[in-house]
Scaffold this active site. Structure first.
Site, PDB file in Angstrom:
ATOM      1  N   HIS A 251       0.709  -1.067   0.108  1.00 54.58           N
ATOM      2  CA  HIS A 251      -0.045   0.123   0.149  1.00 54.58           C
ATOM      3  C   HIS A 251       0.802   1.198  -0.149  1.00 54.58           C
ATOM      4  O   HIS A 251       0.698   2.332  -0.651  1.00 54.58           O
ATOM      5  CB  HIS A 251      -0.891  -0.034   1.271  1.00 54.58           C
ATOM      6  CG  HIS A 251      -2.112  -0.920   1.103  1.00 54.58           C
ATOM      7  ND1 HIS A 251      -3.304  -0.457   0.948  1.00 54.58           N
ATOM      8  CD2 HIS A 251      -2.530  -2.268   0.899  1.00 54.58           C
ATOM      9  CE1 HIS A 251      -4.340  -1.155   0.672  1.00 54.58           C
ATOM     10  NE2 HIS A 251      -3.573  -2.316   0.534  1.00 54.58           N
ATOM     11  N   ARG A 252       1.925   1.375   0.655  1.00 53.28           N
ATOM     12  CA  ARG A 252       2.878   2.322   0.908  1.00 53.28           C
ATOM     13  C   ARG A 252       3.514   2.797  -0.406  1.00 53.28           C
ATOM     14  O   ARG A 252       3.590   3.806  -0.914  1.00 53.28           O
ATOM     15  CB  ARG A 252       3.773   2.262   2.046  1.00 53.28           C
ATOM     16  CG  ARG A 252       3.375   2.549   3.345  1.00 53.28           C
ATOM     17  CD  ARG A 252       4.332   2.133   4.416  1.00 53.28           C
ATOM     18  NE  ARG A 252       3.699   2.353   5.914  1.00 53.28           N
ATOM     19  CZ  ARG A 252       4.210   1.716   6.818  1.00 53.28           C
ATOM     20  NH1 ARG A 252       5.424   1.199   6.804  1.00 53.28           N
ATOM     21  NH2 ARG A 252       3.754   2.312   8.008  1.00 53.28           N
TER      22      ARG A 252
ATOM     23  N   ARG B   3       2.496   1.966  -3.623  1.00 53.37           N
ATOM     24  CA  ARG B   3       1.477   2.262  -4.485  1.00 53.37           C
ATOM     25  C   ARG B   3       1.347   3.786  -4.305  1.00 53.37           C
ATOM     26  O   ARG B   3       0.727   4.558  -5.366  1.00 53.37           O
ATOM     27  CB  ARG B   3       0.337   1.559  -4.214  1.00 53.37           C
ATOM     28  CG  ARG B   3      -0.527   1.757  -5.493  1.00 53.37           C
ATOM     29  CD  ARG B   3      -1.638   0.284  -5.383  1.00 53.37           C
ATOM     30  NE  ARG B   3      -2.444   0.529  -4.133  1.00 53.37           N
ATOM     31  CZ  ARG B   3      -3.243  -0.364  -3.550  1.00 53.37           C
ATOM     32  NH1 ARG B   3      -2.809  -1.626  -4.108  1.00 53.37           N
ATOM     33  NH2 ARG B   3      -3.775  -0.292  -2.410  1.00 53.37           N
TER      34      ARG B   3
ATOM     35  N   GLU C  76      -1.261   6.976  11.326  1.00 54.97           N
ATOM     36  CA  GLU C  76      -1.810   5.622  11.544  1.00 54.97           C
ATOM     37  C   GLU C  76      -2.474   5.954  12.937  1.00 54.97           C
ATOM     38  O   GLU C  76      -1.967   6.064  14.131  1.00 54.97           O
ATOM     39  CB  GLU C  76      -0.617   4.704  11.952  1.00 54.97           C
ATOM     40  CG  GLU C  76       0.048   4.395  10.579  1.00 54.97           C
ATOM     41  CD  GLU C  76       1.213   3.269  10.993  1.00 54.97           C
ATOM     42  OE1 GLU C  76       1.520   3.061  12.022  1.00 54.97           O
ATOM     43  OE2 GLU C  76       2.020   2.958   9.891  1.00 54.97           O
TER      44      GLU C  76
END
Length: 442
Positions: A284-285, A287, A296
């Site tokens: 995810h990071r 992308r 977070e």
């Protein structure tokens, strides 16, 4: 200033010659696109498309009055055809300005790929920006709103452009940079060019562009620079639903990729010793755009209600910048105005159910149910009241098998209620199935 698009496709055109992919198979009729080329007021031609004279004739134009032909990028498509009587094509060095006899001024803009962008000013002060395929302006950095030299977009003339033509689909970050640098605002007409086969033509193409605040037009279209054109109405709140590995997170990220200052709110946190979870987080990071910041946290209500300065810590633009600082937006906006991408509500609900003891039947009946209702009601009320742009992701779990345990059924039911209540406050609701986004509302 009138602009005619003799082509709007990638350098190899759409469909690509000999390509068997589904997008190329569907690129017929008005969805077929020749290589991008621009004819400005019949006098300036930027880039060449196959059969330019014929393309101009089909658009009701002629090349007989063209006095200057400029190229924006190295050519790797079909052989260039320069019709008889046209000047030989050339390029303007970055930062240099070319004045034409008819009153147009062309300034070369530095880009981050081989090639040159062009800012064109009309006799009456209209301004457009054209970027080559796969390019972003090189001088705007990550949205600092300043120029590092004369070759930067947002230079001569100042203020937002009336019209911007760029490769929106391949480089949404280029549009984000222009917005952060105030070179594009809500009144700028953003038109996608260099369209390739990476996105299916037709409704899906136009849906993705509309989500970025852009549009596509067919080959042969003529545009009047500075003439009002209704820009796509961007929803302020969107809920993206989908099953596991459906593409829901990628869809949510795509909806904000063309906007600056995005705050990605990860509700999953970290899990000690869980390598599979760590791999998911890493993917995810990688992308996400490098300019996005990350928080977070499951404390969503303060973020939704804060339209001034964000609260809390733990945010970083990839790796470690203070959450309260939005470096160099150049827009005068407070940090809290940054769009939020919340991924995801299912993990938020899991965290809250942990806190209220919802997994234990006795605790649930003794007050856990009421405590959970109060937390979800507060979240829904914050979504209703927020003034921020919000894209939230959640799992659709109600269509599968019935969970075998009471706690599993409880989670399924509560997530269904949360999705329905949260979605009721959103202007747009999407369901992602097999990577395809279906609009349930908006």
């Amino acid at each position: 200033m009138e602009l005619t698009l003799l082509g709007t496709g990638a350098p190899r055109g759409l469909p690509r010659p000999g390509c068997p992919c589904a997008a190329c198979a569907r690129a017929v009729g008005g969805e077929a696109r020749a290589a991008t080329a621009l004819l400005v007021d019949g006098a300036l031609l930027i880039d060449l498309t196959p059969g330019p004279a014929f393309a101009a004739a089909r658009a009701g134009q002629s090349l007989t009055a063209v006095r200057q032909v400029l190229l924006s990028h190295p050519h790797d498509g079909p052989a260039l055809e320069v019709p008889a009587g046209l000047p030989q094509p050339g390029r303007v060095a970055d930062g240099r300005e070319l004045a034409l006899l008819d009153g147009h001024r062309v300034r070369a803009v530095a880009v981050d790929v081989p090639g040159t962008g062009y800012e064109i000013g009309g006799p009456d002060g209209e301004r457009l920006l054209y970027l080559p395929p796969g390019a972003a302006p090189a001088g705007l950095g990550e949205g600092n709103g300043t120029t590092a030299g004369r070759g930067d977009a947002h230079g001569a003339g100042g203020g937002p452009y009336d019209l911007v033509l760029l490769d929106v689909l391949a480089r949404p970050d280029a549009l984000a940079r222009l917005r952060a640098g105030e070179a594009v605002d809500a009144a700028t007409d953003v038109v996608a060019v260099h369209i390739d086969h990476g996105v299916p033509p037709g409704p899906e193409l136009h849906r993705r562009l509309a989500a970025a605040g852009a549009r596509a037009v067919p080959d042969g279209s003529s545009l009047v620079v500075g003439e009002y054109h209704a820009v796509p109405d961007l929803p302020r709140r969107t809920l993206v639903l989908g099953g596991a590995r459906s593409g829901k997170s990628a869809e949510a990220e795509r909806r904000l990729a063309a906007f600056p200052d995005v705050l990605y709110v990860a509700t999953g946190g970290t899990r000690e010793g869980d390598t599979e979870w760590a791999q998911r987080v890493t993917l995810h990071r990688e992308r996400r755009p490098g300019s996005w910041r990350t928080a977070e946290t499951c404390d969503l209500v303060p973020l939704l209600l804060d339209d001034g300065a964000e609260a809390g810590g733990g945010a970083s633009p990839g790796a470690g910048t203070d959450l309260g600082a939005v470096p160099g937006t150049g827009t005068g906006r407070k940090p809290g105005a940054a769009p939020l991408l919340i991924d995801c509500l299912a993990l938020w609900l899991t965290h809250v159910m942990d806190e209220v003891g919802a997994w234990d039947d006795a605790t649930w009946e003794a007050g856990g149910r009421q405590a959970l209702r109060e937390r979800t009601d507060a979240l829904v009320a914050a979504v209703r009241a927020t003034r921020r742009t919000v894209v939230a992701v959640s799992n659709e779990v109600g269509s599968g098998i019935v969970p075998a345990t009471a706690s599993g059924r409880r989670f399924r039911d509560e997530l269904g209620r949360l999705n329905a209540a949260f979605g009721a406050e959103c202007e747009q609701l999407l369901l992602v199935v097999a990577g395809q986004a279906l609009a349930l509302r908006g």
